[in-house]
Enzyme design. Structure first.
Site, short mmCIF file in Angstrom:
data_model
loop_
_atom_site.label_atom_id
_atom_site.label_comp_id
_atom_site.label_asym_id
_atom_site.label_seq_id
_atom_site.Cartn_x
_atom_site.Cartn_y
_atom_site.Cartn_z
N ARG A 115 58.84 56.21 58.09
CA ARG A 115 58.05 57.12 57.24
C ARG A 115 58.28 56.88 55.75
NH1 ARG A 115 59.72 60.71 61.45
NH2 ARG A 115 57.99 61.21 62.84
N LYS A 169 49.16 51.11 45.49
CA LYS A 169 48.14 50.95 46.53
C LYS A 169 48.61 49.87 47.49
CE LYS A 169 43.61 52.16 44.64
NZ LYS A 169 42.28 51.59 44.31
N GLU A 223 40.85 40.05 36.32
CA GLU A 223 41.38 41.41 36.28
C GLU A 223 41.84 41.78 34.87
OE1 GLU A 223 41.25 43.72 38.45
OE2 GLU A 223 41.16 42.84 40.46
N LYS A 272 47.07 50.03 33.14
CA LYS A 272 47.20 50.41 34.55
C LYS A 272 48.23 51.52 34.71
CE LYS A 272 46.52 49.70 39.08
NZ LYS A 272 46.74 48.44 39.79
N GLU A 294 43.81 58.31 42.94
CA GLU A 294 42.42 57.89 42.74
C GLU A 294 41.42 59.01 43.04
OE1 GLU A 294 39.79 54.44 44.60
OE2 GLU A 294 41.55 53.64 43.61
N ARG A 353 41.20 56.88 38.02
CA ARG A 353 41.68 55.62 38.61
C ARG A 353 40.55 54.86 39.31
NH1 ARG A 353 47.29 54.48 42.07
NH2 ARG A 353 46.95 52.23 42.24
N ASN A 401 38.10 50.11 39.65
CA ASN A 401 37.34 49.37 40.65
C ASN A 401 36.05 48.79 40.09
OD1 ASN A 401 38.95 49.77 43.17
ND2 ASN A 401 38.58 51.92 42.70
N HIS A 403 34.55 45.88 41.81
CA HIS A 403 35.23 45.68 43.09
C HIS A 403 34.37 46.02 44.30
CE1 HIS A 403 38.64 45.16 40.50
NE2 HIS A 403 39.47 45.00 41.51
N HIS A 427 34.44 43.15 46.79
CA HIS A 427 34.98 43.28 48.15
C HIS A 427 33.93 42.93 49.20
CE1 HIS A 427 38.46 46.22 46.96
NE2 HIS A 427 38.66 44.98 46.54
N HIS A 436 39.80 36.65 45.34
CA HIS A 436 39.57 38.05 44.95
C HIS A 436 39.12 38.16 43.50
CE1 HIS A 436 40.00 42.36 44.56
NE2 HIS A 436 40.84 42.18 43.56
#
Length: 359
Positions: free
Chosen positions: A121, A143, A185, A227, A237, A241, A245, A248, A252, A265
């Site tokens: 956990r 993330k 990026e 960031k 997010e 945040r 993206n 993205h 993606h 990417h």
């Protein structure tokens, strides 16, 4: 070791440092201080391990040390590989004070971080990014995820590292294509939040491509500062945040539709940012001149700015509908009103998205 720049991700009791400089992988005391327990598992890949794994192992002398060396590539960021990390932790006998160390690029960081989030956990996690893209983006912010055939990063968790050590000397061995992908990026931060930084990138594009150490260190530090600030204000997010993206959702979809065997990417994000900027201009949200500046800078950095041939607009749109920002099946996109001014856009007509994809 050269001058080290240090930033902090301010998350209260879970705050952590981002250290940027040459030679950080040889800072045994600094790394060991972030591994408080007896067990440490290093997750890396076959490209990175021959260069840097022995140095990390030496820094952790005295720990009960395990290592898992995976094949490289986004296609390895799967539930099956996640199971391999779980098995390696079990074989190590890792207890609740264990630390998982990600030594590599974004794929390794995402996978190792997700494993750290799930083992008992949640156990400790340290990021040792070795690619520019990972240094400026995926290593910071917690993330973690793996991919499914249906889409990228659909299974994951927020799990913050205890530290990020960005040893910029690792960029010396980074293939040119990977370096350029990381620069996409970097450009994103100027595009969404910092027009002054965008101006600086335009003035220093050639120095960045030439791997000038000072230019790269400055680009990494500014990107990480943006960031870190955004993550501190919106860790999970819920609002700001999401602006990270930009490009993205398109990117993606491209990666997934190509089966992670086409654009890298960062390359897909470069195309995605131009598509998002063009859509913004089509909708009257932003000036075409800013779209042209963005595309020109990306081209100067030798990045693609158009969709690869052979991709179906219908297929890409279907992939985009599985994006994590979608709500009740409705797309939310990150668009902009010009350089430095990104925004969340809901209810964008599909016909306009298709027009950009088909153009």
């Amino acid at each position: 070791m050269s001058t080290v720049r240090e930033l902090q991700v301010e998350l209260g009791a879970r705050a952590y440092p981002i250290r940027i400089g040459r030679g950080l992988l040889d800072d045994g005391a600094g790394l060991a201080a972030r591994v408080p327990g007896r067990h440490a598992l290093v997750v890396t890949d076959r490209n990175v391990a021959p260069h840097y794994l022995a140095r990390v192992e030496a820094a952790l002398a005295g720990k009960s040390f395990g290592k898992l060396v995976l094949p490289p590539g986004e296609q390895e960021k799967t539930l099956a590989r996640f199971g391999d990390v779980m098995a390696a932790l079990a074989a190590l006998g890792a207890s609740r004070d264990a630390t998982v160390i990600a030594l590599g690029g974004g794929v390794v960081g995402d996978l190792a971080g997700f494993a750290a989030a799930c083992w008992m956990r949640g156990v400790g996690f340290v990021q040792l990014p070795t690619t520019l893209l990972a240094m400026v983006d995926s290593s910071v912010g917690g993330k973690t995820a793996v991919d499914l055939p249906q889409g990228k990063n659909l299974v994951g968790a927020f799990h913050q590292p205890s530290a990020v050590f960005a040893d910029t000397a690792t960029l010396d061995t980074l293939p040119g294509r990977e370096l350029r992908a990381g620069l996409a990026e970097v450009v994103k931060y100027g595009a969404i939040a910092d027009p002054v930084f965008f101006d600086w990138l335009e003035a220093n594009a050639e120095a960045l491509l030439a791997r000038d150490p000072e230019a790269l260190a400055e680009a990494i530090a500014v990107s990480c500062a943006h960031k870190a600030g955004i993550v501190a204000r919106d860790e999970t997010e819920q609002g700001e945040r999401m602006l990270l993206n930009f490009g993205h959702t398109f990117g993606h979809a491209i990666e997934t539709e190509q089966g992670y065997g086409g654009l890298l990417h960062g390359e897909a994000v470069a195309v995605g940012m131009v598509l998002a900027a063009r859509l913004s201009a089509d909708l009257g949200r932003a000036p075409w001149s800013d779209t042209a500046r963005l595309a020109t800078l990306l081209e100067r950095l030798e990045l693609p700015v158009a969709l690869p041939p052979g991709l179906s607009g219908d297929a890409l749109l279907a992939r985009m509908k599985l994006d994590k920002k979608a709500v009740s099946g409705a797309l939310r996109l990150i668009l902009w009103s010009g350089l430095g001014r990104a925004e969340v856009a809901s209810a964008v007509p599909e016909a306009d998205i298709r027009a950009v994809l088909d153009a």
